[in-house]
Design a protein around this motif. Sequence first.
Motif, PDB file in Angstrom:
ATOM      1  N   ARG A 191      35.735  48.033  30.051  1.00  0.00           N
ATOM      2  CA  ARG A 191      36.457  46.868  30.582  1.00  0.00           C
ATOM      3  C   ARG A 191      37.694  47.408  31.260  1.00  0.00           C
ATOM      4  O   ARG A 191      38.553  48.017  30.617  1.00  0.00           O
ATOM      5  N   HIS A 192      37.794  47.185  32.552  1.00  0.00           N
ATOM      6  CA  HIS A 192      38.869  47.831  33.318  1.00  0.00           C
ATOM      7  C   HIS A 192      39.164  47.009  34.555  1.00  0.00           C
ATOM      8  O   HIS A 192      38.259  46.478  35.208  1.00  0.00           O
ATOM      9  N   GLN A 193      40.425  46.922  34.871  1.00  0.00           N
ATOM     10  CA  GLN A 193      40.846  46.314  36.133  1.00  0.00           C
ATOM     11  C   GLN A 193      41.738  47.298  36.862  1.00  0.00           C
ATOM     12  O   GLN A 193      42.651  47.886  36.266  1.00  0.00           O
ATOM     13  N   GLY A 194      41.445  47.502  38.138  1.00  0.00           N
ATOM     14  CA  GLY A 194      42.244  48.437  38.922  1.00  0.00           C
ATOM     15  C   GLY A 194      42.135  48.141  40.405  1.00  0.00           C
ATOM     16  O   GLY A 194      41.292  47.357  40.843  1.00  0.00           O
ATOM     17  N   ASP A 219      41.292  48.511  50.650  1.00  0.00           N
ATOM     18  CA  ASP A 219      42.203  49.268  49.787  1.00  0.00           C
ATOM     19  C   ASP A 219      43.215  48.320  49.157  1.00  0.00           C
ATOM     20  O   ASP A 219      43.795  47.462  49.846  1.00  0.00           O
ATOM     21  N   GLY A 220      43.410  48.490  47.863  1.00  0.00           N
ATOM     22  CA  GLY A 220      44.408  47.676  47.169  1.00  0.00           C
ATOM     23  C   GLY A 220      43.862  46.430  46.521  1.00  0.00           C
ATOM     24  O   GLY A 220      44.542  45.826  45.679  1.00  0.00           O
ATOM     25  N   ASP A 221      42.657  45.996  46.892  1.00  0.00           N
ATOM     26  CA  ASP A 221      42.050  44.844  46.225  1.00  0.00           C
ATOM     27  C   ASP A 221      41.871  45.147  44.737  1.00  0.00           C
ATOM     28  O   ASP A 221      41.491  46.257  44.356  1.00  0.00           O
ATOM     29  N   GLU A 222      42.113  44.154  43.908  1.00  0.00           N
ATOM     30  CA  GLU A 222      41.889  44.314  42.475  1.00  0.00           C
ATOM     31  C   GLU A 222      40.406  44.061  42.151  1.00  0.00           C
ATOM     32  O   GLU A 222      39.809  43.089  42.620  1.00  0.00           O
ATOM     33  N   ILE A 223      39.836  44.946  41.349  1.00  0.00           N
ATOM     34  CA  ILE A 223      38.440  44.829  40.927  1.00  0.00           C
ATOM     35  C   ILE A 223      38.393  44.813  39.409  1.00  0.00           C
ATOM     36  O   ILE A 223      39.064  45.609  38.747  1.00  0.00           O
ATOM     37  N   LEU A 281      31.145  41.979  37.414  1.00  0.00           N
ATOM     38  CA  LEU A 281      31.744  42.867  38.406  1.00  0.00           C
ATOM     39  C   LEU A 281      32.354  41.974  39.473  1.00  0.00           C
ATOM     40  O   LEU A 281      31.645  41.388  40.297  1.00  0.00           O
ATOM     41  N   GLU A 282      33.679  41.847  39.441  1.00  0.00           N
ATOM     42  CA  GLU A 282      34.356  40.855  40.279  1.00  0.00           C
ATOM     43  C   GLU A 282      35.388  41.492  41.203  1.00  0.00           C
ATOM     44  O   GLU A 282      36.170  42.357  40.769  1.00  0.00           O
ATOM     45  N   LEU A 283      35.348  41.067  42.443  1.00  0.00           N
ATOM     46  CA  LEU A 283      36.402  41.385  43.400  1.00  0.00           C
ATOM     47  C   LEU A 283      37.408  40.244  43.326  1.00  0.00           C
ATOM     48  O   LEU A 283      37.079  39.093  43.672  1.00  0.00           O
TER      49      LEU A 283
END
Length: 570
Positions: A396-399, A495-499, A508-510
């Motif tokens: 589970r990760h957001q970046g 670039d820079g969008d959070e996923i 799996l969300e943009l």
Amino acid sequence: MNEQRSSQWYGGDDRNAYLHRAWMRRGVPSDAFDRPQIAIANTASDLTPCNSHLDEVAESVKLGVYEAGGIPLNLPVVSLGETQVRPTAMLWRNMAAMAIEEMLRANPIDGVVLLGGCDKTIPSLLMAAASVDIPAVVVPGGPMLNGTFRGVPLGCGTDVWKLSEEVRAGTLSAKLFNRSESSMIRSRGHCNTMGTASTMGLLAEALGATMPGIAGTPAPDSRLLEGAHETGRLIVEMIAQGRTPSRTITAASFHNAIVTLAAIGGSTNAVVHLLAIAGRLGIELTLDDFDRIAADVPLLVNLQPAGRYLMEDLFRAGGLLAVLDQVRDLLDPTAITVTGRPLVDYLDDQEIWDADVIAPRTAPLLDAAGIAVLRGNLAPTGAIIKPAAASTELLRHQGRAVVFDSVEDMHARIDDPDLDVDASSVLVLRGCGPRGYPGMPEVANMPLPQKLLRHGVRDMVRICDGRMSGTAYGTVVLHVTPEAAAGGPLGLVQDGDEILLDVRGRRLELLVPDEELQRRRVPDATSDAFAAPVRGWEKLYVDHVLQADTGADLDFLVGATGPDVARESH
């Protein structure tokens, strides 16, 4: 009257029958044309090093065929070497399957023994056999022996990725890295890790397409030749009994293959191959079946890349049947094998001889080891991840996204000291799907940025519409569908969008508003890198290939034509 398929060529006294017999009458017994005609579809090739020993295996098959009263016929077929061909062997899996299918149908044969080993050879052979539907049985070529380097086991494939990253991190010299080459590839045979070749050999047995007990036998082991001899005898029996792929490989067989895939910690590539084989048989199999059937199947096999050991160890520890005995209650008991008997009949009295290699059900390596199927606005029709090969803390990760528009773009910038990336970033690589590359290469497990490697980072979330080697590891989301070249949202990431990756939640969300995504267009740098062939197989492939979530077959190859050929050749 002889009802064998080959009698359509050899039976009778007319001119055509004369031609068919005369050109094959080169020292064979006088009754040869009344016997079952057995093709040995042989993928041996010096340019497919993992299969180079299959000529010897074929000789053992021939002995068994002769012994059982059949006539063996060597049939060299298209061979795909995973390590050698460019741009990717997957580009030609469907071509190999189509060519093999046509040769099986066009020739006077009653059954076929399928000799494969390297990654794409067993899938293409099974796809072909399913579409022509004559009696068919697989002899897997088997893994190479364990290698050692610096006093420890060296797994082919997996340790390539590990050692190469150590070189890039500056913790291993290039000289030592090069010395490991001859230590890694110690004998004939395919990869000795639980890569795609090992996985597909074992899954062929789980599907019931091999003699039970043969899959995973090391290539140099004389017991492989013994099994090949027995298989030669078996194919003659299969013809007499009419045991064709459509009768032996059923929905229950795929259920068992999916359970097996999880229990052995098998390659993610098996997903796309099983989907394609099912498509040839007209069996409805979806990504959701992988999640539904295998989500709670325990990991029992401690092999690289998900564990420590290698295929030779699995064989000495009891082999696949010992593994399946531990998950017998999860298998479908109605699935039969090429012998005509249920797979579960072969699980009695199977012992685990080394519990470090094959964990008992009571103490699994991982409680739930199935391939996880992810969906969300970044993968509307699905993507997959192998949790057993991922880092637990990244499941589970957001970046924020760091985007590469092509493989070439990734190679050009991944080690740029000025690349705006940190350990929490999500690396995104697009243009690598079946249509975009073309052929869906094994590039999803991107190398990590060198500046992060030097600070001890060894895994990051990576997302791609391509594949990764079954020998690879890491928190890699792959097979994203639709791919960018097919209009998938992966082409819109900036670039820079959070996923957000949430494996437990299968998401799996943009994290970009829908209105913003609707305003975006695919960058020229991305679309310019998509494959645009003008002729030959590549054009046919790009024009007709399906997406990974249905097996990446060609649209006009799905299904079966059967064995009949209506017209004569003269």
